[in-house]
Write an enzyme that holds these catalytic residues in place. Structure first.
Site, mmCIF file in Angstrom:
data_model
loop_
_atom_site.group_PDB
_atom_site.id
_atom_site.type_symbol
_atom_site.label_atom_id
_atom_site.label_comp_id
_atom_site.label_asym_id
_atom_site.label_seq_id
_atom_site.Cartn_x
_atom_site.Cartn_y
_atom_site.Cartn_z
ATOM 1 N N ARG A 16 0.827 -1.296 -0.122
ATOM 2 C CA ARG A 16 -0.025 -0.018 -0.100
ATOM 3 C C ARG A 16 0.893 1.489 -0.003
ATOM 4 N NH1 ARG A 16 -4.644 -2.229 4.222
ATOM 5 N NH2 ARG A 16 -5.679 -3.892 2.396
ATOM 6 N N GLU A 42 -3.823 -4.215 -3.852
ATOM 7 C CA GLU A 42 -3.576 -4.009 -2.310
ATOM 8 C C GLU A 42 -4.849 -3.274 -1.582
ATOM 9 O OE1 GLU A 42 -0.883 -5.199 -1.399
ATOM 10 O OE2 GLU A 42 0.299 -5.059 -3.446
ATOM 11 N N THR A 76 -8.936 -1.845 -2.591
ATOM 12 C CA THR A 76 -9.673 -0.819 -3.133
ATOM 13 C C THR A 76 -9.649 0.548 -2.357
ATOM 14 O OG1 THR A 76 -11.854 -1.687 -2.480
ATOM 15 C CG2 THR A 76 -11.154 -2.212 -4.713
#
Length: 251
Positions: free
Chosen positions: A115, A235, A237
């Site tokens: 992320r 990773e 939504t």
């Protein structure tokens, strides 16, 4: 080369001194050129989430195949594939970990770094969009006046520059926390959500300023627009990031 983790093959059952995988997974990065894949599959389907284990499947394992290469709207430099598992046997020693279950916790740590990485990708594309837009504005005239003199355009550019700076600092902070072993899942989700949503506004505003020329394939802005749309999805939504952040707030 390793591909990204494969979530939820449809069936994984114990077979002698190993496991057999059945199912498929799509949208796998580098799936067409991998040497092995890391597969997340349920060893205990009743335990949703916690009944997952990770397995290493080699490219030449019987029952494993690359079903097809996918054609995408953007991110053409990154191959994406659909993978298939047809009674694919994986020996016990290729299960990551010494017991059934626990795979989800292993995956969560990779989600943190992943992320944060998308924060960096979004920041880079935002900067590239800005750098491509400025020369266009400087050399363009509309209605007999230099476009750079337009107050409306100058205000948009100021907001874009501000957003890129904040994206960069948010990403640096998240990366620093991760390096120090201090990053929570909320910290990573803040980076991902803020940066991937901010880049959508930046590329859309750049296209609006350029108008028709922004749609020409020779113009890099159209590529940035297509590539940026992906960033909201991997990773987790944007909707998932909202849930992660709000859960950390005790809601």
């Amino acid at each position: 080369m390793q591909v990204g983790c494969l979530w939820n093959s449809d069936d994984c059952f114990e077979a002698g001194n190993g496991y057999r995988l059945n199912g498929s997974k799509t949208f796998i990065t580098n799936g067409t050129i991998c040497d092995f894949v890391t597969v997340a599959a349920y060893t205990d389907p009743i335990k949703r989430g916690t009944g997952i284990n990770l397995f290493i499947v080699n490219r030449d394992d019987r029952g494993f195949s690359v079903a097809k290469k996918l054609k995408k709207l953007g991110n053409h430099s990154s191959d994406t594939a659909e993978l298939a598992f047809d009674d694919c046997f994986v020996p016990q020693e290729r299960m990551l970990g010494d017991r059934e279950g626990g795979g989800l916790a292993q995956l969560e740590e990779t989600l943190k770094s992943g992320r944060i990485t998308y924060g960096a990708r979004s920041t880079g594309v935002g900067q590239a969009t800005f750098d491509a837009l400025i020369p266009y504005i400087k050399r363009t005239q509309r209605h007999g006046e230099p476009l750079r003199k337009s107050q409306a355009v100058r205000f948009v550019l100021a907001e874009m520059a501000m957003s890129i700076e904040v994206m960069r600092y948010v990403t640096y902070r998240g990366a620093w926390l991760y390096d120090q072993g201090m990053a929570s899942m909320k910290d990573a989700s803040v980076v991902k959500l803020f940066c991937t949503e901010s880049i959508q506004k930046i590329v859309q505003k750049a296209m609006a300023i350029q108008k028709n020329i922004g749609l020409v394939m020779e113009n890099p802005i159209q590529r940035f627009l297509r590539d940026a749309r992906l960033f909201k999805i991997p990773e987790g939504t944007s909707e998932i990031q909202h849930l992660v952040i709000s859960r950390d707030l005790g809601l």
